[in-house]
Design a protein around this motif. Structure first.
Motif, short mmCIF file in Angstrom:
data_model
loop_
_atom_site.label_atom_id
_atom_site.label_comp_id
_atom_site.label_asym_id
_atom_site.label_seq_id
_atom_site.Cartn_x
_atom_site.Cartn_y
_atom_site.Cartn_z
N GLU A 1 0.97 -1.45 -0.10
CA GLU A 1 0.35 0.33 0.05
C GLU A 1 0.91 1.32 0.11
O GLU A 1 1.09 2.36 -0.67
CB GLU A 1 -0.83 -0.06 1.56
N ILE A 2 1.92 1.25 0.77
CA ILE A 2 3.29 2.38 0.78
C ILE A 2 3.49 2.93 -0.35
O ILE A 2 3.50 3.61 -1.61
CB ILE A 2 3.83 2.27 2.11
N ALA A 3 4.11 1.26 -1.16
CA ALA A 3 4.62 1.44 -2.67
C ALA A 3 3.27 2.13 -3.30
O ALA A 3 3.89 3.27 -4.02
CB ALA A 3 4.58 -0.09 -2.63
N ARG A 4 1.87 1.23 -4.03
CA ARG A 4 1.11 2.29 -4.97
C ARG A 4 1.13 3.98 -4.38
O ARG A 4 1.34 4.45 -5.35
CB ARG A 4 0.70 1.45 -4.41
N THR A 5 1.31 4.49 -2.91
CA THR A 5 1.40 5.77 -3.05
C THR A 5 3.05 6.68 -3.06
O THR A 5 2.60 7.16 -3.60
CB THR A 5 0.88 6.02 -1.39
N ALA A 6 3.25 5.70 -3.26
CA ALA A 6 4.67 6.16 -3.03
C ALA A 6 5.16 6.06 -4.63
O ALA A 6 5.34 7.31 -5.29
CB ALA A 6 6.22 5.56 -2.49
N ALA A 7 4.57 5.38 -5.72
CA ALA A 7 4.65 5.18 -7.54
C ALA A 7 3.67 6.19 -6.98
O ALA A 7 4.19 7.15 -8.58
CB ALA A 7 4.10 4.15 -7.41
N ALA A 8 2.73 6.54 -7.20
CA ALA A 8 1.20 7.17 -7.69
C ALA A 8 2.74 9.32 -6.38
O ALA A 8 2.57 9.72 -8.48
CB ALA A 8 -0.04 7.14 -7.26
N LEU A 9 3.02 9.45 -6.53
CA LEU A 9 3.85 10.40 -5.94
C LEU A 9 4.40 11.00 -6.88
O LEU A 9 4.84 12.21 -7.17
CB LEU A 9 4.06 10.21 -4.25
N PHE A 10 5.29 10.00 -7.01
CA PHE A 10 7.24 10.23 -7.70
C PHE A 10 6.69 10.41 -9.06
O PHE A 10 7.00 11.26 -9.82
CB PHE A 10 7.54 8.76 -7.39
N ALA A 11 4.96 9.60 -9.59
CA ALA A 11 4.71 10.14 -11.30
C ALA A 11 4.34 11.61 -10.96
O ALA A 11 4.60 11.91 -12.03
CB ALA A 11 3.41 9.05 -11.69
N GLU A 12 3.91 11.34 -10.60
CA GLU A 12 3.10 13.42 -10.40
C GLU A 12 3.89 14.26 -9.94
O GLU A 12 4.01 15.76 -11.04
CB GLU A 12 2.37 13.49 -9.02
N ARG A 13 5.21 14.01 -9.27
CA ARG A 13 5.62 15.02 -8.68
C ARG A 13 7.60 14.55 -8.65
O ARG A 13 8.62 15.76 -8.71
CB ARG A 13 5.77 15.47 -6.96
N GLY A 14 7.92 13.82 -9.47
CA GLY A 14 9.33 12.97 -9.54
C GLY A 14 9.88 12.93 -8.39
O GLY A 14 9.26 13.01 -7.03
N ALA A 15 10.92 13.84 -8.58
CA ALA A 15 12.19 13.46 -7.08
C ALA A 15 12.16 14.74 -6.21
O ALA A 15 12.63 14.03 -4.86
CB ALA A 15 13.66 13.44 -7.59
N ALA A 16 11.42 15.36 -6.07
CA ALA A 16 10.88 16.44 -5.30
C ALA A 16 9.85 16.04 -4.01
O ALA A 16 9.81 16.57 -2.53
CB ALA A 16 10.21 17.80 -5.49
N VAL A 17 9.57 14.44 -4.15
CA VAL A 17 8.75 14.13 -3.08
C VAL A 17 9.83 13.36 -2.25
O VAL A 17 10.84 13.38 -2.11
CB VAL A 17 7.74 13.09 -4.15
N THR A 18 8.61 13.45 -1.08
CA THR A 18 9.50 13.65 -0.09
C THR A 18 9.68 11.84 1.15
O THR A 18 7.77 11.31 0.62
CB THR A 18 9.75 14.96 0.99
N ALA A 19 10.28 11.86 1.92
CA ALA A 19 9.66 10.32 2.30
C ALA A 19 8.67 10.74 3.59
O ALA A 19 7.76 9.82 3.56
CB ALA A 19 10.53 10.02 3.16
N ASP A 20 8.40 12.08 3.70
CA ASP A 20 7.48 12.98 4.59
C ASP A 20 5.58 12.60 4.09
O ASP A 20 4.85 12.29 4.28
CB ASP A 20 8.02 13.52 6.13
N GLU A 21 5.95 13.19 3.11
CA GLU A 21 5.11 13.45 2.31
C GLU A 21 4.25 11.99 1.87
O GLU A 21 3.04 11.53 1.57
CB GLU A 21 5.67 13.66 1.02
N ILE A 22 5.18 11.02 1.99
CA ILE A 22 4.89 9.76 0.63
C ILE A 22 4.21 8.52 2.91
O ILE A 22 2.67 8.20 2.12
CB ILE A 22 5.55 8.77 0.84
N ALA A 23 4.63 8.97 3.66
CA ALA A 23 4.22 9.10 4.75
C ALA A 23 2.86 9.20 5.42
O ALA A 23 1.83 8.42 5.50
CB ALA A 23 5.05 8.77 6.09
N ARG A 24 2.41 10.60 5.12
CA ARG A 24 0.80 10.98 5.42
C ARG A 24 0.14 10.52 4.53
O ARG A 24 -0.46 10.66 5.25
CB ARG A 24 1.17 12.47 5.29
#
Length: 252
Positions: free
Chosen positions: A26-49
């Motif tokens: 579930e975390i991986a799916r969320t992280a993938a969506a965020l990376f696809a949207e924002r690229g390298a700018a996404v942070t671990a804190d944003e993925i966690a939240r």
């Protein structure tokens, strides 16, 4: 009656392990969506939240933000290797190349909506990777691990020597990786006539066509001669259909 080499059964994971795997995915799916949207700018804190977990919990599962996508990327690869590992090695079994292609096609054919969504998320990740070397390194590590897992499986199914087995594993793994990358670069649906399952079949055939270890039946390719050495082309030279002269032509 021909002997059959059955693979050892895998132990069923505990309930705790299954729940942990579900959380990681579930975390991986969320992280993938965020990376696809924002690229390298996404942070671990944003993925966690976005995943609904504390940052401390996130770091219990993953060391870096890029590693958070591993469960998603490794899912289809693991399914492919596991299906191949379950195949028995029997003299009357189909050629290993057919088993490889069949398992790869099934792994890349979405059986339901979540599987199709996983492929779409993978596409988004692959499109984000050119601007994120750390994310691309994770993709290549996943496939490196898959190649290593393929080696003992192909060794059991083919009976070939170490070099031939490693070459076969590298070719099959490359076919899987290139097929997914090629599909991700376009806009075809995951289950269409130009989807990843069709591309992996083409890639597999192209990269394994010159490997007799894979075109022979399970457990027969790479049989050993006297003294435990693999039979060489020299013993077959001059026979029709054998040796370096090619099929249907006598050797020189």
């Amino acid at each position: 009656m021909p002997s059959v080499t059955e693979p050892a059964p895998l132990p069923r994971p505990s309930l705790t392990a299954r729940r942990k795997a579900e959380t990681r995915l579930e975390i991986a799916r969320t992280a993938a969506a965020l990376f696809a949207e924002r690229g390298a700018a996404v942070t671990a804190d944003e993925i966690a939240r976005a995943s609904g977990v504390a940052l401390r919990t996130f770091y219990r599962y993953f060391r870096t933000k890029e590693e958070a996508v591993v469960p998603l990327l490794a899912g289809g690869v693991r399914e492919w290797v596991d299906e191949l590992a379950a195949a028995p090695a029997a003299p009357d079994a189909p050629p290993v190349c057919e088993a490889l292609e069949r398992a790869a096609r099934r792994a890349l054919t979405p059986a339901d909506a979540p599987a199709a969504e996983s492929l779409r998320l993978t596409r988004g990740l692959l499109r984000a990777m050119p601007g994120d070397p750390a994310l691309r390194a994770v993709w290549h590590r996943v496939h490196h691990d898959a190649e290593e897992a393929l080696v003992p499986v192909l060794e059991r199914l083919t009976g070939a020597g170490p070099l031939e087995v490693r070459l076969a594993a590298a070719a099959a793994n490359t076919a899987m990786r290139v097929a997914v990358e090629q599909w991700a670069a376009g806009d075809e649906p995951p289950d269409g006539p130009r989807g990843p399952a069709v591309l992996v079949a083409r890639s597999m055939r192209a990269l394994t066509a010159g490997m007799p270890e894979l075109t022979g039946v399970h457990g027969r390719a790479g049989t050993r001669g006297r003294g435990g050495k693999a039979a060489s082309g020299r013993t077959a030279r001059g026979r029709r259909g054998d040796g370096p002269a090619g099929p249907g032509k006598p050797g020189r």
